[in-house]
Write an enzyme that holds these catalytic residues in place. Structure first.
Site, PDB file in Angstrom:
ATOM      1  N   ASP A 229       0.868  -1.190   0.000  1.00 44.94           N
ATOM      2  CA  ASP A 229       0.000   0.000   0.000  1.00 44.94           C
ATOM      3  C   ASP A 229       0.897   1.229   0.000  1.00 44.94           C
ATOM      4  O   ASP A 229       2.036   1.171  -0.474  1.00 44.94           O
ATOM      5  CB  ASP A 229      -0.954  -0.039   1.194  1.00 44.94           C
ATOM      6  CG  ASP A 229      -2.294   0.629   0.903  1.00 44.94           C
ATOM      7  OD1 ASP A 229      -2.283   1.836   0.624  1.00 44.94           O
ATOM      8  OD2 ASP A 229      -3.339  -0.050   0.948  1.00 44.94           O
ATOM      9  N   HIS A 252       2.148   1.912  -3.222  1.00 46.77           N
ATOM     10  CA  HIS A 252       1.210   2.828  -3.868  1.00 46.77           C
ATOM     11  C   HIS A 252       1.712   4.268  -3.863  1.00 46.77           C
ATOM     12  O   HIS A 252       0.955   5.183  -4.148  1.00 46.77           O
ATOM     13  CB  HIS A 252      -0.154   2.754  -3.181  1.00 46.77           C
ATOM     14  CG  HIS A 252      -0.830   1.440  -3.344  1.00 46.77           C
ATOM     15  ND1 HIS A 252      -2.091   1.188  -2.839  1.00 46.77           N
ATOM     16  CD2 HIS A 252      -0.436   0.285  -3.948  1.00 46.77           C
ATOM     17  CE1 HIS A 252      -2.439  -0.063  -3.121  1.00 46.77           C
ATOM     18  NE2 HIS A 252      -1.446  -0.629  -3.780  1.00 46.77           N
TER      19      HIS A 252
END
Length: 407
Positions: A229, A252
């Site tokens: 993430d 991310h």
């Protein structure tokens, strides 16, 4: 004015963290008391749950009334949830030399945290050791049935949480395979995180490297973060935050947000991200807000000297994030600056400013953005498309060399 404000942010961080610099540079406090967890019953056999021994060791050190060190020596120490709670009578150090492993039964984690530090002024967490969240089995359960997590909000347990921890430093620590977030800061002030190595597979769900909210004067620097993430995510109520010298990937990217998740969120302002490298991340520099949000503001956000290597969305403002509602976002994004951003994109849209239709972005400035389209790494459907920028509801100013071409 933008340049002056950026320097103000850095100056405030410098002043707030000056007294911590000797610790970061290696000068140790003058300890009068050492507390070794093995003297309180902890066993480095990788089998015994050492939560009670850790808690008892901390209680003695915290209440000692003199600068104290809690030592977790070499070896593998298994433990379930542990709360290191203050206030303590003096500054305190936790030195982790070994490996601290989390138990894997999620029913033990009803409060949603594994290692929790709370209500502490003057903490140093260091030692070169590793916190291993043993998250792999939990990731599978969350994917198949989030209710199995037995934790709040269907989120898997956070590996290391700092709640109301002020004037503190975390340095030289490894976090491996967290179940949920690796590190969470909430209600923290004057806090430095440096020389961290944070790792989880790119397919692991919600394993943000460092997430913070409702915190100020936070300095995150000189660290390597690769997760499933965001490498760093900056939530609501964050002010005067510095993120520098981070190598991010997989993951991310470095995000402000998501913002607008709840009706009572607070503004974000004074965010500086500089001298960072992002490698094969799904986003680069991202600001994300939820549709249908309450009104709040994100302002004075500065990105400078950033290198992108095969990044999917190098520069992106996404005000339609998690678009489950039809109403537009009411998060006002203003005074955002991108300077000296270089590298490669694997999508044909290198700059995507997708702002709110009711509170458009303004004061967005891009100076010296030099990105190239890595056609060989792009999807076939995009490989023949022109490299471009996209702007919706955004007042943006482009200066100097700009690639992709301005919108």
């Amino acid at each position: 004015m933008a340049r002056q404000e950026r320097f103000v942010v850095k100056a405030v961080l410098l002043l707030g963290l000056t007294f911590l610099s000797s610790v970061v540079q290696g000068a140790e406090p003058n300890y009068s008391l050492y507390f070794d967890v093995t003297k309180f019953g902890a066993e480095a056999n990788g089998d015994k749950n050492n939560a009670q021994a850790f808690t008892e060791t901390w209680a003695k050190a915290c209440g000692s009334g003199a600068p104290a060190k809690v030592l977790i020596p070499s070896g593998t120490f298994l433990t379930g949830p542990v709360v290191f709670s203050g206030p303590c009578k003096s500054a305190i150090t936790v030195e982790v030399r070994g490996i601290v492993k989390a138990t894997t039964d999620l029913k033990e984690y009803a409060d949603g945290d594994w290692i929790l530090f709370e209500n502490i002024d003057g903490l140093l967490l260091t030692g070169g050791g590793t916190f291993d969240g043993q998250g792999a089995a939990s990731w599978k359960l969350k994917d198949s049935n989030p209710q199995h997590s037995a934790t709040k909000c269907d989120l898997l347990p956070i590996s290391i949480k700092f709640n109301h921890v002020n004037n503190s430093v975390v340095t030289g620590i490894n976090s491996l395979n967290s179940k949920g977030f690796h590190i969470l800061l909430v209600f923290c002030q004057n806090f430095t995180a440096s020389n961290l190595n944070i790792t989880a597979p790119d397919e692991s769900p919600n394993t943000d490297g460092i997430h913070l909210s409702l915190s100020s004067l936070v300095n995150i620097t000189n660290s390597k973060i690769g997760t499933g993430d965001d490498c760093v995510s900056i939530g609501h109520g964050s002010t005067d935050i510095s993120v520098s010298r981070i190598t991010c990937g997989p993951g991310h990217g470095i995000s402000v947000g998501s913002l607008g998740n709840k009706p009572d969120e607070m503004d974000v302002n004074g965010i500086t991200v500089f001298n960072c490298t992002l490698i094969t991340t799904t986003n680069g520099l991202r600001i994300k807000t939820k549709r249908g949000s309450a009104s709040l503001k994100a302002s004075r956000i500065f990105y400078e000297n950033i290198i992108m290597d095969k990044v999917k969305n190098p520069i992106i403002i996404d005000q339609n994030y998690g678009a489950k509602k039809n109403e537009p976002s009411r998060v006002k994004i203003t005074d955002v600056h991108y300077k000296n951003i270089k590298g490669t994109s694997i999508t044909n849209v290198g700059v995507n400013l997708n702002c709110s239709s009711v509170v458009p972005c303004d004061g967005v400035e891009l100076v010296g953005v030099d990105l190239a389209f890595d056609v060989g790494s792009a999807k076939k459907a995009e490989a023949n498309l022109p490299f471009s920028s996209s702007c919706a509801n955004a007042e943006a100013k482009f200066e100097g060399k700009i690639s992709p071409p301005p919108c």
